[in-house]
Design a protein around this motif. Structure first.
Motif: not given
Length: 166
Positions: A73-89
């Motif tokens: 998953s793309l999301y497994s490659e994203i630092d978890p601390l940035y996930l809320p911002e990415v999900l907002e986008l």
């Protein structure tokens, strides 16, 4: 790669056949973004990531076009601390159904940012503060009761004195 790299290409010559194919369409779209944001490379990069990588359908098309297997998953490659911002986008640009897809893929990362020990310490401090506040209220009430009882004793002893002198 960073959001500031790979955004300088503005024109490319494709044969008519290539330009009509899906690959040519994706290249043309990327070039249009580069041209639109030619003075702001970071915004160009962000826009391309949002439109391609954060859209599961577009991402699947690009993976298929490149002929690569993308089991993670793309999301497994994203630092978890940035996930809320990415999900907002994802929600802002692609809507609820795409957000649902993203949430399914990113749940383990989101859960990992919850620090259970820190949460327990925060809850403990919160409740200890409430206990301290309530202990202060109890002390105030005890003092008020003591004053009332002392006043009753004075009133009773004062009334006894009056009876004796009368």
């Amino acid at each position: 790669a960073t959001l500031r790299s790979n955004h300088t290409l503005k024109n490319i010559f494709l044969s008519k056949l290539d330009a009509e194919e899906e690959c040519g369409a994706h290249i043309g779209h990327a070039l249009a973004i580069n041209t639109k944001y030619k003075d702001d490379l970071e915004t160009a990069g962000r826009e391309k990531v949002i439109q391609t990588q954060l859209n599961s359908v577009e991402r699947a098309k690009l993976v298929a076009l490149q002929g690569v297997d993308c089991p993670f998953s793309l999301y497994s490659e994203i630092d978890p601390l940035y996930l809320p911002e990415v999900l907002e986008l994802v929600h802002e640009y692609h809507g609820m159904s795409e957000l649902y897809v993203a949430l399914k893929s990113s749940t383990p990362g989101l859960i990992s940012i919850v620090n259970r020990k820190e949460y327990i310490l925060q809850q403990r401090a919160y409740h200890a503060a409430l206990v301290a506040e309530h202990a202060g209220i109890v002390e105030d009430l005890d003092a008020e009761l003591a004053a009332i009882e002392e006043g009753s004793q004075v009133a009773v002893s004062g009334s006894n004195k009056r009876r004796r002198t009368a």
